[in-house]
Design a protein around this motif. Structure first.
Motif, PDB file in Angstrom:
ATOM      1  N   VAL A  76       7.507   0.192  -4.327  1.00 49.74           N
ATOM      2  CA  VAL A  76       7.223  -0.899  -3.386  1.00 49.74           C
ATOM      3  C   VAL A  76       6.575  -0.344  -2.123  1.00 49.74           C
ATOM      4  O   VAL A  76       7.148   0.523  -1.454  1.00 49.74           O
ATOM      5  N   VAL A  77       5.386  -0.831  -1.812  1.00 51.32           N
ATOM      6  CA  VAL A  77       4.677  -0.464  -0.584  1.00 51.32           C
ATOM      7  C   VAL A  77       4.886  -1.595   0.420  1.00 51.32           C
ATOM      8  O   VAL A  77       4.634  -2.760   0.100  1.00 51.32           O
ATOM      9  N   PRO A  78       5.346  -1.297   1.641  1.00 55.16           N
ATOM     10  CA  PRO A  78       5.728  -2.358   2.590  1.00 55.16           C
ATOM     11  C   PRO A  78       4.547  -3.024   3.297  1.00 55.16           C
ATOM     12  O   PRO A  78       4.616  -3.312   4.479  1.00 55.16           O
ATOM     13  N   THR A  79       3.482  -3.262   2.580  1.00 58.24           N
ATOM     14  CA  THR A  79       2.345  -4.013   3.118  1.00 58.24           C
ATOM     15  C   THR A  79       1.529  -4.564   1.959  1.00 58.24           C
ATOM     16  O   THR A  79       1.547  -3.997   0.854  1.00 58.24           O
ATOM     17  N   PHE A  80       0.837  -5.654   2.197  1.00 58.12           N
ATOM     18  CA  PHE A  80       0.011  -6.264   1.157  1.00 58.12           C
ATOM     19  C   PHE A  80      -1.295  -5.488   1.020  1.00 58.12           C
ATOM     20  O   PHE A  80      -1.978  -5.211   2.005  1.00 58.12           O
ATOM     21  N   LEU A  81      -1.635  -5.103  -0.217  1.00 54.97           N
ATOM     22  CA  LEU A  81      -2.870  -4.373  -0.488  1.00 54.97           C
ATOM     23  C   LEU A  81      -3.625  -5.064  -1.618  1.00 54.97           C
ATOM     24  O   LEU A  81      -3.120  -5.159  -2.745  1.00 54.97           O
ATOM     25  N   SER A  82      -4.808  -5.561  -1.299  1.00 51.09           N
ATOM     26  CA  SER A  82      -5.673  -6.100  -2.344  1.00 51.09           C
ATOM     27  C   SER A  82      -6.376  -4.935  -3.041  1.00 51.09           C
ATOM     28  O   SER A  82      -6.321  -3.784  -2.578  1.00 51.09           O
ATOM     29  N   ILE A  83      -7.036  -5.215  -4.152  1.00 53.22           N
ATOM     30  CA  ILE A  83      -7.730  -4.158  -4.882  1.00 53.22           C
ATOM     31  C   ILE A  83      -8.757  -3.464  -3.987  1.00 53.22           C
ATOM     32  O   ILE A  83      -8.871  -2.234  -3.984  1.00 53.22           O
ATOM     33  N   SER A  84      -9.486  -4.230  -3.211  1.00 55.47           N
ATOM     34  CA  SER A  84     -10.526  -3.636  -2.363  1.00 55.47           C
ATOM     35  C   SER A  84      -9.935  -2.775  -1.255  1.00 55.47           C
ATOM     36  O   SER A  84     -10.566  -1.815  -0.794  1.00 55.47           O
ATOM     37  N   SER A 107     -11.522   1.274 -11.252  1.00 51.27           N
ATOM     38  CA  SER A 107     -10.109   1.592 -11.454  1.00 51.27           C
ATOM     39  C   SER A 107      -9.489   2.118 -10.173  1.00 51.27           C
ATOM     40  O   SER A 107     -10.188   2.506  -9.240  1.00 51.27           O
ATOM     41  N   VAL A 108      -8.166   2.117 -10.164  1.00 56.05           N
ATOM     42  CA  VAL A 108      -7.392   2.687  -9.054  1.00 56.05           C
ATOM     43  C   VAL A 108      -6.380   3.638  -9.665  1.00 56.05           C
ATOM     44  O   VAL A 108      -5.551   3.243 -10.493  1.00 56.05           O
TER      45      VAL A 108
END
Length: 264
Positions: free
Chosen positions: A130-138, A167-168
């Motif tokens: 869990v990363v404590p921030t919202f991350l979109s693909i971009s 990819s990521v």
């Protein structure tokens, strides 16, 4: 004249009856009805936007709807992290990003791995996803490594991402995997599917063993040296008396021999 009047009256009478029958057979116009009300239907949930119950974001409900996350859901519930996620999503403005391992990802672990973990280790394993921030693909293109997670940061908890055109990639030092799909995304929560469990070094890394205590140096056994025999100094021997005794014996013997010869 009377005959024409009679005919005209009769004709008028016939016309009157005909008109009466015609009006009697004509149905009354039905009252106008209001057009049916058009009820706007909510848009159907897309694969990347699963419908959350009652408008409240619930991670486990989203994962259940998506399918193939049974083990991860079980960990969320057994560690109470499900409640932590619910509170964070409905009381935070920064949002969350979750890397959700599939059931096949857990099946690649060594048999019994999860059963050997303590409750604290299981909780840390979930938090590491869990990363404590919202991350979109971009946004993965611009984030700084290592990413901070709910489990913490540091050399024992590295989580690095590398974004490519299609990819990521994610690495932990023990796990190397890529995002395999988007389970859910909005402006607050992003859930991405991964095919390997992210293993933190803090739990699964080879911890350096404590240095063994130095073995005591064993002294070579020394041969027992016998006590030196100290000879006491010899006391001087008085030989004068012995010599005198010998001299007397010799003299006596010579005298006896001489006496015997004269006797003959």
């Amino acid at each position: 004249m009377k005959k024409q009047y009679s005919i005209s009256s009769f004709s008028f009478f016939i016309l009157f009856l005909h008109c009466t029958n015609t009006f009697a057979q004509t149905p009354a116009a039905a009252p106008a009805q209001a057009p049916p009300a058009v009820v706007a239907q909510p848009p159907a949930a897309t694969p990347t936007q699963a419908a959350a119950p009652n408008g409240i974001t619930n991670v486990t409900k989203i994962l259940e709807k998506a399918g193939h996350f049974t083990i991860f859901i079980r960990l969320l519930r057994s560690t109470q992290e499900e409640n932590h996620l619910f509170s964070a999503l409905n009381g935070s403005s920064s949002g969350l990003t979750i890397f959700a391992p599939t059931d096949s990802a857990f099946s690649e672990l060594k048999s019994g791995t999860l059963n050997t973990l303590s409750d604290g280790d299981k909780s840390e394993l979930v938090k590491f996803h869990v990363v404590p921030t919202f991350l979109s693909i971009s946004q993965f293109q611009t984030v700084s490594n290592p990413l901070g997670t709910w489990a913490g940061t540091g050399n024992r908890l590295p989580l690095n991402v590398t974004s490519y055109p299609n990819s990521v990639n994610i690495t932990t030092g023990l796990t190397n995997t890529s995002l395999s799909g988007t389970v859910y995304t909005d402006n607050q929560l992003a859930i991405y599917k991964i095919e390997k469990v992210l293993l933190p070094k803090d739990i699964f890394g080879s911890k350096a063993p404590a240095p063994a205590p130095a073995a005591p140096v064993r002294e070579k056994p020394t041969k027992a040296v016998p006590d030196a025999t100290v000879e006491s100094p010899m006391s001087p021997v008085d030989i004068s008396s012995a010599l005198m005794f010998t001299h007397n014996n010799v003299v006596g013997s010579v005298g006896m021999v001489a006496a015997a010869m004269f006797a003959l």
